[in-house]
Design an enzyme around this catalytic site. Structure first.
Site, short mmCIF file in Angstrom:
data_model
loop_
_atom_site.label_atom_id
_atom_site.label_comp_id
_atom_site.label_asym_id
_atom_site.label_seq_id
_atom_site.Cartn_x
_atom_site.Cartn_y
_atom_site.Cartn_z
N HIS A 9 -20.57 41.84 21.72
CA HIS A 9 -20.29 41.36 20.27
C HIS A 9 -19.02 40.30 20.52
O HIS A 9 -18.75 39.89 21.60
CB HIS A 9 -19.57 42.69 19.65
CG HIS A 9 -18.39 43.11 20.34
ND1 HIS A 9 -16.99 42.42 20.29
CD2 HIS A 9 -18.17 44.02 21.38
CE1 HIS A 9 -16.28 43.28 21.11
NE2 HIS A 9 -16.78 44.21 21.76
N GLU A 87 -19.69 51.60 22.71
CA GLU A 87 -18.73 51.22 24.15
C GLU A 87 -18.22 52.71 24.90
O GLU A 87 -18.11 53.63 24.34
CB GLU A 87 -17.33 50.64 23.78
CG GLU A 87 -16.56 50.10 24.76
CD GLU A 87 -17.14 49.04 25.83
OE1 GLU A 87 -17.89 49.52 26.58
OE2 GLU A 87 -16.76 47.96 25.85
#
Length: 204
Positions: A9, A87
């Site tokens: 990201h 994550e």
């Protein structure tokens, strides 16, 4: 053969603050992160993706949106969001400034085989792999000859990439961290995953 395009990201506020930004917390993309994602989208604009798999965390979803906004081949494209691509969870440390002097933080960054997050209710590397690999296996099976874009997170992707190319657990963090909006491309040769491109930000 499936070709995976792995993207971390864009840069967030917590990235700049050097804070733990795991699976239990989110932070908005900075203007720089949005710009990075748009540039990567332009770089990949002519690639025909059969599928896009994205973490369900907003920083990854927004990054994917800005990338795909530049793509010229969106007709019929399947975009799916996966909790399994979130994550690594840092438990009680989520949002805290990274304590670089902590032994467990050092193990987190350099020795996954020794990392033990039980003291702060974090997620182990084995637990991370157990949720990542089924997603990758399903994508490979469903798109055996296609390009698949995966937008996720720094720890998720460096661990996944090193696992796929056959590194031992102690080396799952080798050559990390990945840059924000970096591109890594993997495909198979003789039944083994090979790196075609690694941590590429040259398009910026």
């Amino acid at each position: 053969m499936t070709t995976f395009y792995f993207v971390r990201h864009g840069k967030t506020e917590l990235n700049v603050l050097n804070s733990f930004q795991g699976g239990g917390i989110d932070s908005p993309l900075l203007p720089e992160g949005i710009q990075q994602a748009g540039k990567l989208g332009q770089h990949l604009s002519t690639i025909v993706f059969e599928a896009v798999a994205v973490s369900t965390q907003k920083r990854a979803m927004d990054t994917a949106t800005f990338i795909l906004a530049e793509n010229l081949n969106l007709d019929g494209l399947s975009v799916n969001y996966h909790d399994g691509l979130r994550e690594l969870g840092f438990g009680d440390k989520e949002g805290m400034v990274v304590d670089f002097d902590s032994q467990q933080t050092q193990y987190l960054r350099t020795r996954p085989d020794l990392y033990d997050p039980s003291g702060f209710s974090g997620e182990t590397y084995d637990e991370l792999i157990q949720r990542l690999i089924p997603i990758i296996d399903r994508l490979e099976a469903k798109h055996p000859e296609g390009n698949v874009l995966v937008v996720a997170h720094g720890v998720v992707l460096i661990v996944l990439i090193n696992y796929m190319i056959g590194k031992e657990k102690s080396d799952w963090r080798t050559n990390g961290p990945l840059e924000n909006t970096s591109l890594t491309i993997l495909n198979k040769k003789d039944e083994a995953w090979r790196l075609e491109t690694f941590n590429d930000i040259s398009y910026q």
